[in-house]
Design a protein around this motif. Sequence first.
Motif, PDB file in Angstrom:
ATOM      1  N   LYS A 193       1.757   6.014  -3.773  1.00 19.12           N
ATOM      2  CA  LYS A 193       0.680   5.039  -3.597  1.00 19.12           C
ATOM      3  C   LYS A 193      -0.059   5.314  -2.289  1.00 19.12           C
ATOM      4  O   LYS A 193       0.558   5.645  -1.274  1.00 19.12           O
ATOM      5  N   PRO A 194      -1.385   5.191  -2.297  1.00 17.95           N
ATOM      6  CA  PRO A 194      -2.144   5.393  -1.056  1.00 17.95           C
ATOM      7  C   PRO A 194      -1.695   4.427   0.039  1.00 17.95           C
ATOM      8  O   PRO A 194      -1.383   3.265  -0.236  1.00 17.95           O
ATOM      9  N   LYS A 195      -1.643   4.927   1.258  1.00  9.47           N
ATOM     10  CA  LYS A 195      -1.230   4.096   2.403  1.00  9.47           C
ATOM     11  C   LYS A 195      -2.456   3.415   2.991  1.00  9.47           C
ATOM     12  O   LYS A 195      -2.921   3.725   4.079  1.00  9.47           O
ATOM     13  N   MET A 196      -3.003   2.485   2.231  1.00  9.56           N
ATOM     14  CA  MET A 196      -4.193   1.772   2.688  1.00  9.56           C
ATOM     15  C   MET A 196      -4.153   0.335   2.161  1.00  9.56           C
ATOM     16  O   MET A 196      -3.330  -0.012   1.314  1.00  9.56           O
ATOM     17  N   SER A 197      -5.056  -0.467   2.684  1.00 11.14           N
ATOM     18  CA  SER A 197      -5.096  -1.886   2.333  1.00 11.14           C
ATOM     19  C   SER A 197      -5.269  -2.085   0.830  1.00 11.14           C
ATOM     20  O   SER A 197      -6.056  -1.384   0.181  1.00 11.14           O
ATOM     21  N   GLY A 198      -4.527  -3.047   0.273  1.00  8.15           N
ATOM     22  CA  GLY A 198      -4.617  -3.366  -1.146  1.00  8.15           C
ATOM     23  C   GLY A 198      -3.510  -2.764  -1.977  1.00  8.15           C
ATOM     24  O   GLY A 198      -3.206  -3.263  -3.057  1.00  8.15           O
ATOM     25  N   TYR A 199      -2.906  -1.682  -1.494  1.00 10.88           N
ATOM     26  CA  TYR A 199      -1.823  -1.026  -2.232  1.00 10.88           C
ATOM     27  C   TYR A 199      -0.475  -1.523  -1.693  1.00 10.88           C
ATOM     28  O   TYR A 199      -0.060  -1.148  -0.595  1.00 10.88           O
ATOM     29  N   LYS A 200       0.142  -2.369  -2.459  1.00 16.09           N
ATOM     30  CA  LYS A 200       1.394  -2.998  -2.029  1.00 16.09           C
ATOM     31  C   LYS A 200       2.594  -2.295  -2.663  1.00 16.09           C
ATOM     32  O   LYS A 200       2.570  -1.957  -3.848  1.00 16.09           O
ATOM     33  N   VAL A 201       3.638  -2.099  -1.861  1.00 14.36           N
ATOM     34  CA  VAL A 201       4.901  -1.603  -2.399  1.00 14.36           C
ATOM     35  C   VAL A 201       5.657  -2.813  -2.953  1.00 14.36           C
ATOM     36  O   VAL A 201       6.051  -3.700  -2.210  1.00 14.36           O
ATOM     37  N   ASN A 202       5.837  -2.848  -4.269  1.00 16.45           N
ATOM     38  CA  ASN A 202       6.413  -4.027  -4.916  1.00 16.45           C
ATOM     39  C   ASN A 202       7.929  -4.079  -4.830  1.00 16.45           C
ATOM     40  O   ASN A 202       8.521  -5.155  -4.889  1.00 16.45           O
ATOM     41  N   LEU A 203       8.559  -2.918  -4.736  1.00 16.70           N
ATOM     42  CA  LEU A 203      10.015  -2.861  -4.599  1.00 16.70           C
ATOM     43  C   LEU A 203      10.354  -2.091  -3.318  1.00 16.70           C
ATOM     44  O   LEU A 203      10.744  -0.926  -3.360  1.00 16.70           O
ATOM     45  N   PRO A 204      10.208  -2.739  -2.148  1.00 21.02           N
ATOM     46  CA  PRO A 204      10.467  -2.059  -0.880  1.00 21.02           C
ATOM     47  C   PRO A 204      11.920  -1.586  -0.781  1.00 21.02           C
ATOM     48  O   PRO A 204      12.846  -2.352  -1.040  1.00 21.02           O
ATOM     49  N   LEU A 205      12.101  -0.334  -0.404  1.00 19.78           N
ATOM     50  CA  LEU A 205      13.438   0.252  -0.377  1.00 19.78           C
ATOM     51  C   LEU A 205      14.313  -0.334   0.729  1.00 19.78           C
ATOM     52  O   LEU A 205      15.526  -0.446   0.569  1.00 19.78           O
ATOM     53  N   SER A 206      13.705  -0.706   1.839  1.00 18.66           N
ATOM     54  CA  SER A 206      14.496  -1.157   2.992  1.00 18.66           C
ATOM     55  C   SER A 206      14.707  -2.667   3.040  1.00 18.66           C
ATOM     56  O   SER A 206      15.518  -3.149   3.827  1.00 18.66           O
TER      57      SER A 206
END
Length: 276
Positions: free
Chosen positions: A64-77
């Motif tokens: 996923k692009p590392k920019m505003s609007g792109y959310k990581v839905n299942l954060p690994l940490s």
Amino acid sequence: ILSAFFIADDEYNKLFREQLNNNGVVSKGPFIDIKDIFKAGNSLDSLIDKGVLSPLYRKLEADKPKMSGYKVNLPLSRPLYTHQEKAIDVITSKKMNAVVTTGTGSGKTECFLIPVINELLREKEAGTLGPGVRAILIYPMNALANDQMKRLRNILMYYPDITFGVYNGDTEWNEKRAEAKYNDLHFNESLEELRTHLPNELISRDEMNENPPHILCTNYAMLEHMLLRPENDKIFKNSNFKFPYLFWCNRYGNCFVVKKIKSSYSFRKQNAIHSY
């Protein structure tokens, strides 16, 4: 309310107005809602290191692009809630049925979605991830199924190997009509990729009959119809069912439809997931 409902009889109209003016008739409150704090457990990263989850989880949203609007839905940490971790262990490691009974906002979706995606990632590791339904997500109403589709789009938008689709009364038969309908409904999505359907989202009945998605969302009534119609036989015959998931299973009255699938088609034992 007064403008919408007019009573010609003066006496009844007067009583109606008096009742509406009483405190608590139309609305009550304000209420203070205290949100529960759930005990935290291990993170996805930790469960990957322990071998509980597939290492491919680290690639699921990595592109996923590392920019505003792109959310990581299942954060690994991010730590999971303890009940989520227990559900993952019961379903993934112990291969048992699970009933999840927790409050609103407690992350019931992750309790089943993480094990379902994990199974598909394990198949990809083994080189056996072909077409065919692995999980059926059964919802009591279309609105809930559509919400789940939105969640899946956001998680899988950069992971095309896992396919998904919703099959209900609103699903078009023809691909072109389905695509036009999707574009009309999603033209104002904030992310450009979601304004047209993703390559791994199947949106027409014809396409799902020919190439059943790995994750199939539907409702109880439609699943009953699908089991009766010959044209839907391909969806079930060419699939490798592993997870029936029932949301709000107390609303169904009975779960005979799941028994029908299990009696007619191949199902791995001890894999049903229910949530309240």
